[in-house]
Design a protein around this motif. Structure first.
Motif, PDB file in Angstrom:
ATOM      1  N   GLN A  29       0.836  -1.201   0.000  1.00 10.51           N
ATOM      2  CA  GLN A  29       0.000   0.000   0.000  1.00 10.51           C
ATOM      3  C   GLN A  29       0.873   1.254   0.000  1.00 10.51           C
ATOM      4  OE1 GLN A  29      -3.468  -0.028   0.022  1.00 10.51           O
ATOM      5  NE2 GLN A  29      -3.528   2.180  -0.084  1.00 10.51           N
ATOM      6  N   LEU A  30       1.937   1.247   0.776  1.00 12.00           N
ATOM      7  CA  LEU A  30       2.838   2.399   0.812  1.00 12.00           C
ATOM      8  C   LEU A  30       3.516   2.623  -0.537  1.00 12.00           C
ATOM      9  CD1 LEU A  30       4.494   1.962   4.328  1.00 12.00           C
ATOM     10  CD2 LEU A  30       2.813   3.665   3.632  1.00 12.00           C
ATOM     11  N   GLN A  31       3.903   1.544  -1.191  1.00 12.11           N
ATOM     12  CA  GLN A  31       4.530   1.673  -2.508  1.00 12.11           C
ATOM     13  C   GLN A  31       3.530   2.187  -3.541  1.00 12.11           C
ATOM     14  OE1 GLN A  31       7.756   1.452  -3.277  1.00 12.11           O
ATOM     15  NE2 GLN A  31       8.061   1.175  -1.088  1.00 12.11           N
ATOM     16  N   GLN A  32       2.282   1.746  -3.416  1.00 11.50           N
ATOM     17  CA  GLN A  32       1.258   2.231  -4.333  1.00 11.50           C
ATOM     18  C   GLN A  32       1.014   3.720  -4.126  1.00 11.50           C
ATOM     19  OE1 GLN A  32      -2.778   0.952  -3.685  1.00 11.50           O
ATOM     20  NE2 GLN A  32      -3.218   0.948  -5.879  1.00 11.50           N
ATOM     21  N   LYS A  33       0.959   4.154  -2.886  1.00 13.96           N
ATOM     22  CA  LYS A  33       0.767   5.571  -2.597  1.00 13.96           C
ATOM     23  C   LYS A  33       1.921   6.395  -3.141  1.00 13.96           C
ATOM     24  CE  LYS A  33      -2.024   5.175   1.584  1.00 13.96           C
ATOM     25  NZ  LYS A  33      -2.088   5.504   3.024  1.00 13.96           N
ATOM     26  N   ARG A  34       3.117   5.883  -2.987  1.00 11.03           N
ATOM     27  CA  ARG A  34       4.300   6.575  -3.510  1.00 11.03           C
ATOM     28  C   ARG A  34       4.213   6.713  -5.022  1.00 11.03           C
ATOM     29  NH1 ARG A  34      10.395   4.318  -3.475  1.00 11.03           N
ATOM     30  NH2 ARG A  34      11.405   6.235  -4.104  1.00 11.03           N
TER      31      ARG A  34
END
Length: 72
Positions: A29-34
């Motif tokens: 999820q963090l990578q997607q947000k980035r």
């Protein structure tokens, strides 16, 4: 750009890896947000909820749910 370069990696076999623990899914999820911030050229600390809504993009857990429902 998102749907050609990033989305296929989140969608590939997500029914299987979607059952992983939340700590692993949170990293995705963090990578997607980035990636969303980069694609939309927003500030790196910008809130992503409006960006997801504006671009009509599903979050990782929503992608998993959608693929599972289609499979069933």
């Amino acid at each position: 750009l998102y749907y050609t370069l990033i989305y296929p990696y989140f969608n590939y076999c997500c029914i299987i890896w979607g059952t992983a623990a939340d700590c692993h899914l949170n990293k995705l999820q963090l990578q997607q947000k980035r990636a969303i911030r980069i694609v939309s050229k927003k500030y790196y600390l910008a809130h992503t909820a409006p960006i997801f809504k504006e671009l009509h993009i599903l979050k990782v857990k929503q992608i998993i749910l959608k693929s599972t429902l289609i499979f069933i």
